[in-house]
Design an enzyme around this catalytic site. Structure first.
Site, PDB file in Angstrom:
ATOM      1  N   LYS A  13       0.671  -1.530   0.176  1.00 23.10           N
ATOM      2  CA  LYS A  13       0.100   0.201   0.387  1.00 23.10           C
ATOM      3  C   LYS A  13       1.047   1.039   0.004  1.00 23.10           C
ATOM      4  CE  LYS A  13      -1.991  -0.809   3.547  1.00 23.10           C
ATOM      5  NZ  LYS A  13      -1.383  -2.558   4.383  1.00 23.10           N
ATOM      6  N   ARG A  88      -9.575   1.024   9.064  1.00 21.78           N
ATOM      7  CA  ARG A  88      -8.903  -0.891   9.371  1.00 21.78           C
ATOM      8  C   ARG A  88      -9.418  -1.056   9.604  1.00 21.78           C
ATOM      9  NH1 ARG A  88      -3.528   0.176   8.365  1.00 21.78           N
ATOM     10  NH2 ARG A  88      -2.723  -1.415   9.358  1.00 21.78           N
ATOM     11  N   ARG A 127      11.440  -5.418   5.234  1.00 19.92           N
ATOM     12  CA  ARG A 127      11.380  -3.669   4.866  1.00 19.92           C
ATOM     13  C   ARG A 127      11.975  -3.417   6.003  1.00 19.92           C
ATOM     14  NH1 ARG A 127       5.445  -1.999   5.287  1.00 19.92           N
ATOM     15  NH2 ARG A 127       5.275  -2.217   7.694  1.00 19.92           N
ATOM     16  N   ARG A 160      11.134  -1.344  11.120  1.00 15.97           N
ATOM     17  CA  ARG A 160      10.538  -0.669  11.610  1.00 15.97           C
ATOM     18  C   ARG A 160      10.101  -1.876  13.239  1.00 15.97           C
ATOM     19  NH1 ARG A 160       4.628   0.473   8.459  1.00 15.97           N
ATOM     20  NH2 ARG A 160       4.173  -1.162  10.371  1.00 15.97           N
ATOM     21  N   ARG A 171      -0.027  -8.546  13.360  1.00 18.28           N
ATOM     22  CA  ARG A 171      -1.296  -7.031  12.575  1.00 18.28           C
ATOM     23  C   ARG A 171      -2.049  -8.350  11.075  1.00 18.28           C
ATOM     24  NH1 ARG A 171       3.599  -4.651  12.227  1.00 18.28           N
ATOM     25  NH2 ARG A 171       3.581  -4.563  10.135  1.00 18.28           N
TER      26      ARG A 171
END
Ligand code: ADP
Ligand code: ADP
Ligand code: ZN
Length: 214
Positions: A13, A88, A127, A160, A171
């Protein structure tokens, strides 16, 4: 053009929203980025959000909705926006719809980026994001040109705190329970377009632009 990018964590996203917003010349509004900016500035909202984000659970609807509705009221959003990471939950989607309908406005399209779970885990595990502009990179599939530095702004890249295997697992569970119902919700409204998010970044980007333009 008022667009929502929907999809599980790691679907791409953020990567795609930045590109799409540049193509459409509208702001990219990412709830996760806004929360992380608040944390960098150590605001009250940032401190509150941190405790939820670390655990991989949703920040309470009330503060999240207030933050996003406040942002989309800015003049730069009058021509449109690309929303990334919001809504969300059904409650967030309803709040957004209500706020827009007060101004006789609505969401034009919801682009659902679909990616299988094993690929999400791989993507999130590698990531890196920019400390300044929050552009996402990947150690293998999308590395920066200069090691650990952002191509766009030269900022430092970091991993992160919520991209650990435990938080990622949580998540993905939270997504399935609270966010996935939005797929049916927007399908019923007739504005959902599903995009296969498995291919290379360029290819997914083209599919998204195609879906917006038709
Ligand atoms: P999201 O915002 O949905 O959580 P990101 O845009 O941050 O997803 O992407 C998650 C990770 O996957 C990042 O490391 C990014 O570089 C990488 N990524 C994004 N799109 C692709 C793709 N099409 N193929 C491979 N890796 C991708
Ligand atoms: P990802 O790239 O993995 O999809 P985000 O950066 O969008 O993650 O979000 C990181 C965290 O910020 C979420 O796990 C959640 O704690 C919080 N968050 C982001 N957007 C929302 C939202 N719309 N509602 C509640 N919490 C949110
Ligand atoms: Zn940057």
């Amino acid at each position: 053009m008022k667009i929502i990018l929907l999809g599980p964590p790691g679907a791409g996203k953020g990567t795609q929203a930045k590109r799409l917003a540049e193509t459409l010349k509208v702001p990219h509004i990412a709830s996760g980025d806004l929360f992380r900016e608040h944390q960098e500035k150590n605001t009250e909202l940032g401190r509150l959000a941190k405790s939820y984000m670390e655990r991989g659970v949703l920040v309470p609807n009330e503060v999240t909705i207030r933050m996003i509705l406040g942002r989309i009221e800015s003049p730069d959003c009058s021509r449109g926006f690309v929303l990334d990471g919001f809504p969300r939950s059904i409650e967030q989607a309803q709040a957004l719809e209500q706020a827009l309908s007060k101004k006789k406005d609505k969401i034009d399209k919801v682009l659902f980026i679909n990616v299988p779970e094993e690929e999400l885990t791989r993507r999130l595990g590698g990531r890196l994001i920019c400390r300044i502009c929050q552009t996402p990179y990947h150690r293998e599939s999308s590395p920066p040109k200069r090691s650990m530095l952002c191509d766009r702004c030269g900022g430092e890249l970091y991993q992160r705190a919520d991209d650990t295997p435990e938080a990622v697992k949580k998540r993905i569970q939270v997504y399935a329970a609270e966010t996935a119902p939005l797929v049916e919700y927007y399908k019923r409204e007739g504005i959902l377009e599903e995009i296969n998010g498995k291919g290379p970044i360029e290819q997914v980007g083209k599919a998204l632009v195609g879906a917006v333009r038709d």
